[in-house]
Motif scaffolding. Structure first.
Motif, PDB file in Angstrom:
ATOM      1  N   GLU A 184      -9.998   5.463 -15.596  1.00 18.64           N
ATOM      2  CA  GLU A 184     -10.736   6.312 -14.648  1.00 18.64           C
ATOM      3  C   GLU A 184      -9.807   6.822 -13.535  1.00 18.64           C
ATOM      4  OE1 GLU A 184     -14.171   4.599 -12.585  1.00 18.64           O
ATOM      5  OE2 GLU A 184     -14.877   6.620 -12.190  1.00 18.64           O
ATOM      6  N   THR A 191      -6.443  16.699 -16.946  1.00 17.17           N
ATOM      7  CA  THR A 191      -7.596  17.476 -17.418  1.00 17.17           C
ATOM      8  C   THR A 191      -7.879  17.065 -18.861  1.00 17.17           C
ATOM      9  OG1 THR A 191      -6.095  19.238 -18.072  1.00 17.17           O
ATOM     10  CG2 THR A 191      -7.227  19.530 -15.974  1.00 17.17           C
ATOM     11  N   ALA A 192      -9.139  17.167 -19.249  1.00 23.89           N
ATOM     12  CA  ALA A 192      -9.537  16.747 -20.602  1.00 23.89           C
ATOM     13  C   ALA A 192      -9.181  17.850 -21.593  1.00 23.89           C
ATOM     14  CB  ALA A 192     -11.017  16.417 -20.613  1.00 23.89           C
ATOM     15  N   ALA A 243      -7.945  11.419 -19.382  1.00 24.38           N
ATOM     16  CA  ALA A 243      -9.117  12.250 -19.086  1.00 24.38           C
ATOM     17  C   ALA A 243      -9.822  12.664 -20.377  1.00 24.38           C
ATOM     18  CB  ALA A 243      -8.693  13.482 -18.290  1.00 24.38           C
ATOM     19  N   SER A 244      -9.049  13.002 -21.402  1.00 27.63           N
ATOM     20  CA  SER A 244      -9.633  13.436 -22.677  1.00 27.63           C
ATOM     21  C   SER A 244     -10.371  12.279 -23.352  1.00 27.63           C
ATOM     22  CB  SER A 244      -8.541  13.955 -23.621  1.00 27.63           C
ATOM     23  OG  SER A 244      -7.790  14.956 -22.982  1.00 27.63           O
ATOM     24  N   GLN A 246     -11.646   9.575 -21.839  1.00 21.49           N
ATOM     25  CA  GLN A 246     -12.835   9.277 -21.021  1.00 21.49           C
ATOM     26  C   GLN A 246     -13.948  10.288 -21.326  1.00 21.49           C
ATOM     27  OE1 GLN A 246     -13.195   7.888 -16.540  1.00 21.49           O
ATOM     28  NE2 GLN A 246     -12.695  10.048 -16.584  1.00 21.49           N
ATOM     29  N   GLU A 247     -13.568  11.547 -21.424  1.00 18.47           N
ATOM     30  CA  GLU A 247     -14.521  12.624 -21.705  1.00 18.47           C
ATOM     31  C   GLU A 247     -15.212  12.394 -23.053  1.00 18.47           C
ATOM     32  OE1 GLU A 247     -14.945  15.282 -19.547  1.00 18.47           O
ATOM     33  OE2 GLU A 247     -16.580  15.945 -20.863  1.00 18.47           O
ATOM     34  N   ASP A 251     -19.124  11.696 -23.345  1.00 17.57           N
ATOM     35  CA  ASP A 251     -19.894  12.730 -24.050  1.00 17.57           C
ATOM     36  C   ASP A 251     -20.883  12.078 -25.035  1.00 17.57           C
ATOM     37  OD1 ASP A 251     -20.727  15.116 -25.085  1.00 17.57           O
ATOM     38  OD2 ASP A 251     -18.860  15.598 -26.142  1.00 17.57           O
ATOM     39  N   LEU A 280     -17.677   9.086 -13.422  1.00 20.73           N
ATOM     40  CA  LEU A 280     -17.957  10.272 -14.236  1.00 20.73           C
ATOM     41  C   LEU A 280     -19.157  10.030 -15.155  1.00 20.73           C
ATOM     42  CD1 LEU A 280     -16.808  13.157 -14.742  1.00 20.73           C
ATOM     43  CD2 LEU A 280     -15.663  12.210 -16.742  1.00 20.73           C
ATOM     44  N   ARG A 284     -22.385  12.324 -15.017  1.00 19.87           N
ATOM     45  CA  ARG A 284     -22.760  13.096 -16.207  1.00 19.87           C
ATOM     46  C   ARG A 284     -24.166  12.773 -16.692  1.00 19.87           C
ATOM     47  NH1 ARG A 284     -18.302  15.067 -18.996  1.00 19.87           N
ATOM     48  NH2 ARG A 284     -17.318  16.328 -17.395  1.00 19.87           N
TER      49      ARG A 284
END
Ligand code: KG4
Ligand code: ZN
Length: 335
Positions: A184, A191-192, A243-244, A246-247, A251, A280, A284
């Motif tokens: 985190e 950036t993702a 970040a990618s 984590q995304e 998601d 996040l 989200r």
């Protein structure tokens, strides 16, 4: 009613006093993180020995902070599983000894149920039935809670739990232990930009996170992610990878939770467990859900004993008192 909660299922030795299942009078936690960080993972044998060293000082601190005498307590709630056998046994035996010495009733609490009850500590009104997303080091479970102590399983992880995936991804990216907070933190500088796979498992509310972890491993092994923190070599940075990753995990967690909550027609969704402290994920889920999301403050998401005491209160209310033959159950199920 004042309940003493004790929690030793993993690598936190914790004790807390909670009044009427909602008011925290004390919440003491001794973390072993620095010791296990040397190994990059939790070493069970080390964990149980650390619990033995920490449990009496933590108990004394919890009672002192709560300004509560043993005679003023109404019961003891203790985590009996799931968790590491050796770690659980330290807490269970201490709780039994205190119950015997002070003539107090004891109740054994499921650690995952404890995570859910962290929401009651925030003093909110919770209207059953609710859908709970429990995301911790060992679990990614979706359950329907139809009343106090009543659960129906909706989905679970088929391989790695969400927290476990964060921990493994952090190891792949050499970000240290525990992995969730490290990913985190690092992700904030990236950036993702890398598209990682999502296992949707269509038609099911189960999760699978081993594929996204393996995809990250292959990217790193093929040298397609920089091991540097700045993008000097033109590749995505380590922060971009964090970040990618984590995304991708968030998601799937968010999409599947909102879908099942809508299908179940519930009025509230409870987000709980250590991974629920991820900013996040919290943001989200709130943004994506038409159904209100209840999530405890971050310190009550990761392992603590106040949540065990809160759960214990409702168990005592329901007359669920255990005998002194109470035992640890490392693979205890919730539903
Ligand atoms: O509930 P918990 O404290 O202990 C268990 O019951 O397992 O959850 C620990 C897990 C670890 O895998 C840790 O990496 C993850 O929660 N975690 C996080 C964050 N904080 C803790 N994962 C993502 N983001 C975080 N901020
Ligand atoms: Zn936990």
């Amino acid at each position: 009613m004042k309940i003493l909660g004790i929690e030793t299922s993993c690598d936190e030795t914790a004790a807390a006093v909670v009044e009427d299942g909602v008011r925290i009078l004390s919440n003491q936690i001794a973390s072993q993180v620095e010791i296990h960080a040397r190994y990059g993972r939790i070493v069970p044998e080390v964990a149980s020995r650390q619990h033995i060293l920490a449990i009496i000082p933590i108990l004394k601190q919890a009672m002192a902070e709560a300004k509560t005498a043993w005679d003023d307590l109404d019961g003891i709630a203790i985590t009996i599983g799931p968790g590491l056998a050796g770690s659980l046994l330290v807490g269970v035996n201490m709780a039994k000894a205190m119950a015997l010495a002070h003539g107090l009733p004891i109740t054994g609490v499921n650690h995952l149920e404890g995570h859910i009850y962290a929401n009651w500590l925030s003093g909110r009104d919770i209207a059953f039935p609710v859908v709970c997303l429990i995301v911790s080091g060992g679990h990614s479970d979706l359950v329907s809670m139809t009343g106090h102590g009543e659960y129906v399983a909706l989905g679970r992880t088929r391989d790695d739990a969400a927290g476990e995936a964060f921990d493994k991804a952090a190891r792949i990216l050499s970000l240290g232990y525990p992995g969730g907070p490290a990913i985190e933190r690092t992700a904030k500088n990236g950036t993702a930009s890398i598209r990682l796979p999502r296992a949707w498992l269509k038609g099911s509310s189960d999760f699978s996170f081993s594929g996204v972890k393996t995809a990250l491993l292959h990217l790193v092994a093929r040298g397609e992610v920089s091991t540097m923190d700045n993008a000097g070599d033109g590749l995505p940075t380590r922060a971009d990878a964090a970040a990618s990753f984590q995304e991708a995990v968030i998601d799937v967690l968010v999409t599947k939770t909102v879908a099942i909550a809508k299908k179940q027609g519930v009025k509230q969704v409870l987000l709980v467990g250590g991974v629920a402290s991820n900013e996040l994920l919290r943001q989200r889920l709130v943004e994506s859900s038409p159904i209100p999301i209840l999530v405890p403050e971050p310190i009550l998401c990761t392992d603590n004993a106040a949540m065990i005491a809160a759960c214990g209160y409702y168990r005592f209310q329901a007359g669920r008192i255990d005998g002194l033959d109470l035992d640890a159950i490392p693979s205890l199920k919730l539903a």
